[in-house]
Each structure stands twice: as structure tokens, then as C-alpha cells.
Design a protein around this motif. Sequence first.
Motif, PDB file in Angstrom:
ATOM      1  N   PRO A  80       0.835  -1.214   0.000  1.00 43.64           N
ATOM      2  CA  PRO A  80       0.000   0.000   0.000  1.00 43.64           C
ATOM      3  C   PRO A  80       0.863   1.253   0.000  1.00 43.64           C
ATOM      4  O   PRO A  80       1.963   1.263   0.548  1.00 43.64           O
ATOM      5  N   ARG A  81       0.354   2.310  -0.602  1.00 46.46           N
ATOM      6  CA  ARG A  81       1.056   3.586  -0.681  1.00 46.46           C
ATOM      7  C   ARG A  81       0.195   4.667  -0.050  1.00 46.46           C
ATOM      8  O   ARG A  81      -0.977   4.432   0.286  1.00 46.46           O
ATOM      9  N   GLY A  82       0.760   5.875   0.081  1.00 44.77           N
ATOM     10  CA  GLY A  82      -0.007   6.958   0.662  1.00 44.77           C
ATOM     11  C   GLY A  82       0.690   8.289   0.501  1.00 44.77           C
ATOM     12  O   GLY A  82       1.851   8.354   0.085  1.00 44.77           O
ATOM     13  N   GLU A  83      -0.054   9.374   0.855  1.00 40.74           N
ATOM     14  CA  GLU A  83       0.492  10.724   0.763  1.00 40.74           C
ATOM     15  C   GLU A  83       0.443  11.445   2.116  1.00 40.74           C
ATOM     16  O   GLU A  83       0.616  12.661   2.176  1.00 40.74           O
ATOM     17  N   ASP A  84       0.240  10.689   3.174  1.00 37.72           N
ATOM     18  CA  ASP A  84       0.117  11.294   4.505  1.00 37.72           C
ATOM     19  C   ASP A  84       1.484  11.761   5.009  1.00 37.72           C
ATOM     20  O   ASP A  84       2.534  11.345   4.507  1.00 37.72           O
ATOM     21  N   THR A  85       1.408  12.623   6.064  1.00 46.48           N
ATOM     22  CA  THR A  85       2.628  13.130   6.690  1.00 46.48           C
ATOM     23  C   THR A  85       2.939  12.274   7.912  1.00 46.48           C
ATOM     24  O   THR A  85       2.082  12.076   8.781  1.00 46.48           O
ATOM     25  N   ILE A  86       4.176  11.793   7.965  1.00 50.65           N
ATOM     26  CA  ILE A  86       4.605  10.904   9.052  1.00 50.65           C
ATOM     27  C   ILE A  86       5.803  11.532   9.747  1.00 50.65           C
ATOM     28  O   ILE A  86       6.758  11.951   9.103  1.00 50.65           O
ATOM     29  N   LEU A  87       5.731  11.611  11.087  1.00 49.73           N
ATOM     30  CA  LEU A  87       6.857  12.070  11.891  1.00 49.73           C
ATOM     31  C   LEU A  87       7.611  10.826  12.373  1.00 49.73           C
ATOM     32  O   LEU A  87       7.103  10.052  13.187  1.00 49.73           O
ATOM     33  N   LEU A  88       8.822  10.609  11.872  1.00 47.87           N
ATOM     34  CA  LEU A  88       9.652   9.454  12.197  1.00 47.87           C
ATOM     35  C   LEU A  88      10.649   9.849  13.286  1.00 47.87           C
ATOM     36  O   LEU A  88      11.416  10.795  13.114  1.00 47.87           O
ATOM     37  N   VAL A  89      10.640   9.085  14.417  1.00 43.52           N
ATOM     38  CA  VAL A  89      11.543   9.352  15.535  1.00 43.52           C
ATOM     39  C   VAL A  89      12.329   8.065  15.812  1.00 43.52           C
ATOM     40  O   VAL A  89      11.756   7.046  16.204  1.00 43.52           O
TER      41      VAL A  89
ATOM     42  N   ASP B 224      10.405   4.999  17.791  1.00 42.34           N
ATOM     43  CA  ASP B 224      11.028   3.908  18.535  1.00 42.34           C
ATOM     44  C   ASP B 224      10.583   4.015  19.999  1.00 42.34           C
ATOM     45  O   ASP B 224      10.206   5.097  20.472  1.00 42.34           O
ATOM     46  N   VAL B 225      10.627   2.904  20.729  1.00 42.35           N
ATOM     47  CA  VAL B 225      10.187   2.911  22.121  1.00 42.35           C
ATOM     48  C   VAL B 225      11.327   3.297  23.052  1.00 42.35           C
ATOM     49  O   VAL B 225      11.207   4.205  23.871  1.00 42.35           O
ATOM     50  N   ILE B 226      12.443   2.624  22.922  1.00 39.24           N
ATOM     51  CA  ILE B 226      13.569   2.867  23.830  1.00 39.24           C
ATOM     52  C   ILE B 226      14.523   3.867  23.189  1.00 39.24           C
ATOM     53  O   ILE B 226      15.184   3.576  22.185  1.00 39.24           O
ATOM     54  N   MET B 227      14.575   5.061  23.779  1.00 38.81           N
ATOM     55  CA  MET B 227      15.454   6.128  23.285  1.00 38.81           C
ATOM     56  C   MET B 227      16.039   6.862  24.479  1.00 38.81           C
ATOM     57  O   MET B 227      15.438   6.883  25.558  1.00 38.81           O
ATOM     58  N   PRO B 228      17.179   7.482  24.325  1.00 45.11           N
ATOM     59  CA  PRO B 228      17.756   8.254  25.429  1.00 45.11           C
ATOM     60  C   PRO B 228      16.914   9.493  25.716  1.00 45.11           C
ATOM     61  O   PRO B 228      16.300  10.072  24.817  1.00 45.11           O
TER      62      PRO B 228
ATOM     63  N   ALA C 280      13.289  12.917  13.271  1.00 48.76           N
ATOM     64  CA  ALA C 280      13.874  13.427  14.519  1.00 48.76           C
ATOM     65  C   ALA C 280      14.651  12.273  15.154  1.00 48.76           C
ATOM     66  O   ALA C 280      14.286  11.108  15.024  1.00 48.76           O
ATOM     67  N   SER C 281      15.729  12.644  15.850  1.00 43.64           N
ATOM     68  CA  SER C 281      16.595  11.624  16.440  1.00 43.64           C
ATOM     69  C   SER C 281      16.224  11.289  17.875  1.00 43.64           C
ATOM     70  O   SER C 281      16.714  10.308  18.426  1.00 43.64           O
TER      71      SER C 281
END
Length: 709
Positions: A588-597, A644-648, A621-622
Motif C-alpha cells: 500500500p502507498r499513501g500521501e500522509d505526513t509521518i513524523l519518524l523518531v 522507537d520505544v527505547i530512546m535516550p 527526529a533523532s
Amino acid sequence: MVADTSRPIARPSLERAQDDPAERQFGRRLRLYQELTVRGGVALFIVAFQLVFPVDPPVVARCITLLALLGLFLNGPYFLAARNGRAFRAQAYVRMLVDVLLISVGLYFAGGLAAAHFLGIYLIVMIFAGMTLSSRACLTATASATGSYITIVSLQHAGVLSAPFELPNATMIAAFNLILLNIAGALTAVLSQALRESRRRLRATYQDLERFVEAIPDVIYVVDRAGRLTLWNQKLESVTGRGHEALRGELLTELLAEDDRVTFGAALRAALEDRPFEIESRVRGADGALIAYQWTGAALTDEHGRVSGLTGVGRDVTERKRAEGILRQRETEMRQLQKIEAIGRLAGGVAHDFNNVLTVVIGRCQLMLSRYQPDDPAYQDLDQIESTAQRAASLTRQLLAFSRNQASARQPLDLNATVTSVSDMLARLIGENIELAVTLDPKLDLVMGDPGQIEQVIVNFAVNARDAMPNGGRLTIATRNVMLNAAFVAAHPAAAAGPHVLLEVQDTGVGMDEATLQRAFEPFFTTKAAGKGCGLGLSTVYGIVKQHEGYAAVESAPGAGATFRVYLPRIEAPVAAPRDESNRGPLPRGEDTILLVEDEEAVRGLVREILSRLGYRVLVASDGIEALAVSQRFAEPIHLLLTDVIMPGMDGRELAERMMVVRPDTRILFMSGYADPPIPDDVLLEKPVTPDALARKVAEVLRQPALAG
């Protein structure tokens, strides 16, 4: 007279002899013998006195002698009358009054007032009546003696009786003796009453003490210096099954186990030197079984301060030793659980980092594979790398299963159906030289479980059994309903009480010793040769069972095979049909905006590239702080937070909560290979992430309604 020796032999313990009818009868007869002996002795004394110091005239001496002999003769009828034990007290009063009468007649013949100095003979009757009967009998004897003497004196003054001879001052002497007689009688009565009251209090104290000692559930004993029993309570008889005759004079050490006698004897000898002891020895019970007892002892001393024997207590410590054994077992199990928990946390942390590496390797391989044809040499190399990484991912999933952080798709599950579905595969897996027997409870309850993970548990057990039976044997798989009670939970603290479904796998293999049993569920522990196993099979089982809120146990001994038991909580719900997830079609494809952390740069770059190729607008974002800053600067809607779940610093859960406050329409999707506590499957993308899984999970979450709605 010779005392009767037919007294029944009673147990020389703390029993109340006074309450025993036989003992009471014996006491009465003994007092009768004493009374007759005293009466006969007095009569013989009077006869002997008359022979040595005869009274004048001789006729008076003969009368006194005849009266004394008559009193001696009456002992025979007294004995015959009292032998049947009836009206004992009334007979004693009659004998006393007869004695008073005989003494009064004797005094008359001895000279009436002239024989007043013989009045002391009455004191014998009074004292004996007070000591043997009661203070009332003493007063009765005193009154009778006084009355009889006054009667004689009165009859002499009246001229009815004539005095055999005259004595100067006879009247004064008689009056003085009468006063002395009554004073002595009163004092004797008081002493008699005090003596009887002391006896009553002593008997009451004795009875209370015996009731107290007999109520104690321990053995109470007294032994002499030779260690022979002289006193004990009923508990010793009930424990050993021996009566009082068998225990009388028996060595206390003879009641113990043969192996404990030397040590116990040494403790007794030390106690004779006034050194108290406390020792544990086994008693041979009435049924022949050995009972663990804890003995204490201390010296007994006589009035001269010399050690005359020992006394002490024996306490049954069977229950205490059983409780101590259970406590040691629980401590061992708890230490093992703590050890496994610590290893599990370590394994989960390693798996988290390893999943990030595998995500990059597998993802990049799959992206590069899409650029080549299957017949291209580069395709073959990439495919080999990707398959190897997938095997590493499988190893990581086993580590996660052990640490109970593997994603689980649990549903109402019929364990019988799961066992049946893998039976054919197990038959091929274990080989023809191993017989497979399956025993299923037709009324088995349901459990909440992941079918794939439960199958993995059964397969791991089967593989472990196969390796334990290189020369063949029998593998038995059984299911049944069980109820885990409080006693089971007390012995196995990791278990929970209540109704459970039991999966039992038993083999006839080589078995395990105690040291191996203690480490059976440890990851990377194996007894197999190098290259034959990685030691994750049973640890994976342990993690899966714990993730299902169950309990796993193993019993084994060298040469006796092994039995693995898995207890899963029972539920009451219909079995839901599994969803068919095959034939999903194109990505599946899409045009939505995703915030990746994502804090790992390589993983962040890979996921961003995959999402961008699918048409999504990706903000990156890191860490959580940077993600909130990006969200604040970006004015347009953000349709999905992929974090991600586990981040500093700020972990994924806290970031999601803060994002929902400012952007309630944003959907949330977590990425993790290790999450503690676990995250629901509908909002979790399990690492290592593949392009296919990423595309489908993102599309699935975006189709869901926002939490704010």
C-alpha cells in the motif's frame, strides 16, 4: 501384720493415683494395717507394763491385763469387717469408741481417781483419730475420753463405784489431767485440720500440674543416673506404642534409632555433669517409622545437691523440618528465578540493539534485491545475506521470547487442537526409533495463547526429548485440567493458584542431575556437544510460558527421563477462528505526513527511504525532544507518529502522550524489538523492520480512527 502386696502397678508417670479407685482402696487398707498395728502395740505394752510393774491388788492387774488382751483380740474382727471396704469411716469411729470404752474400764480398775496419771493413754486415741480420720474425729475422741472419765469419777463420788485404792490429791491431779487432755485434743484437732488442708491443696496442685503436663504435646521424661526411665507422660507411650510396663526401667536411648544412640548417650552423660543439652535424634514410632525429635535435658539434684537424674522434653520436629525443606526449595527456586530474570533483562537489551542492526541489514538487502533479477549473481549474494540475517532475526526472537518481550498474538486457544496440529510434524522430527504417544483430555478448558508460540513450546520440548533419547524411547504428550491450590503455590512461588490447563511432555531419556535441573531454563546453557545446540530451546519455552502468565516446571533424575509441565491459566470463551492474512497483494502507498523518531541513524535513514518511496511525506527526529520541536514548527497536520520505544532522554511512550495533548488527531505507531512492559500488537511494528511489514503496518494504522475521535 504383713502389708498386702497385691497393689496394682501403675504407670510411674504424672497420673493422679488419688483418683484411681484401686489406689484409694490400697490407701485405706494400708491405713487400716497401721491402725491395727498401733492398737496391738498399745495392748502389748500394757500387758508388758503390768508384768513388770504389777498393780495392787493382783485382781486389778489381772483385769487390766484381760482388757488389754481383749483389745488385742478385737484386731481380728476389725480386720475382717474392714476388708470388704464398706463403711470404712463408720467402722473407724466404732473402733475409736470401743477403744475409749476399754481404756475407761481399765482406768477404773486401775484405781479411778487414783489412776489419774494414766489418763495420757487417751492421747494415743485422739492423736491417731486426728491423723488418720479428721479433726472432727479427734474432737469426738477427746469428748468421749473426757466424758467417760468424768462419769467414772462421778459414780465413785456417788458411791455407786468404789475406788480400788486411794491417792493423795487424786481429785486435783484428775482435774489437771482432764484440762491437759482437752488442750491436747484441741491442738491435735487444729493440727489435723491443717494437715488435711495441706494435703488437699497439695493434691489440687498435683492434679493441676498433671493436667498441664499431659496437655503438653511434647514428651516429658525423667531418667535416673543410668539413663533409665523413672517418670514420663502419656505422650511417650502413644509415640512409641509401648505401655507403662514396657517403659518402666527402660533405657531412653533404646527408644531411639540405632544410629543416634551413641550421640544421645554422650549428651546424657554430659548432662549428668550439670551441662544441659539440646540434640536432635529420631524416635522409633509405634509403626516402626523413624520420627525426628528434638531433645532437651538438664540435671536433677537431691536435697544434698547431688545429681540424681535427668529431666527434659522431646519435641516432634517433623513438620518443622518439612517446612524448612519447603523453605529451602522456595529459596532455591527464587534465586533461580531472579537469576533467570536478570539474564532475561540482559538478553532483551542485547536483542534491542541487535534488532536495530538487523533492521538495516535486512531492509537494505530487500531494497537492493528489488533492483536485480533473480538470475543476476549479485541477487544471489544479496539473497544469501538476507536469509542469513533472517536466521539471526530468528535467534533474536528466541532471546525476546525468553525475556518475555516478544510480540504475541494471543487468542482463546484449544490446546488439544494445537497438539494435534503438530503431532504429524513431531513424528517426523523425532524419528522412527522414538514412539510418540498423545493423551488428550476431551473436556479440556480453553487458554489465552498465541498458537505459534505454543507450537514452538511443544516443538522445543520434542527436540529436547529427541536429543535425550539417542537410542530410541517413548515421548508422551498429555493435556488435562488441574487446580493449583495454596500448597502447590507455597512450594512453587512463581505459580498462581486457580484452575489451569496442564501440558505435560515426558520422555524416557537419559535424564538430568540436580545441577543440570537448576540451569535447565538458562539461555545458552546446554549439555550438548559443541555445534549441536545453542541452549535457547528451553529458555525460549520459559519466556513464552511467562509471557502467557503461566508456570513451567521440570522433574528429572539420571536414567529416569524427564517430565516437563506447563501450567496455563484457564479461560471461559469460545475459540475464535484465526484470521487469514495470506494474499495481501501489492504494497500500500499513501500521501500522509509521518513524523519518524529513531535514535539509530542507520535505521532512521532506512525507514525514511522506504516511506518516501511509498509516497509519504516524512519528517525525521533523532529523539523525543527534537520530535516535539519539529511538531511545534510544522504547522500542517501530522497524520502518524512513528517512533522507537527505547530512546535516550524521552522514550517513545512519553513522546506519544505529549504529542496526543497538542495533536489529538495524530495516530501512533511504535517500533521496537524490546518493550517492557509490552505494547499492544495493533500499535506495534516489531523489529527487525522489513519494507513489506513497514508499508502494511503504516497503512493499517492510518486507516484506524484517531484516538481523539
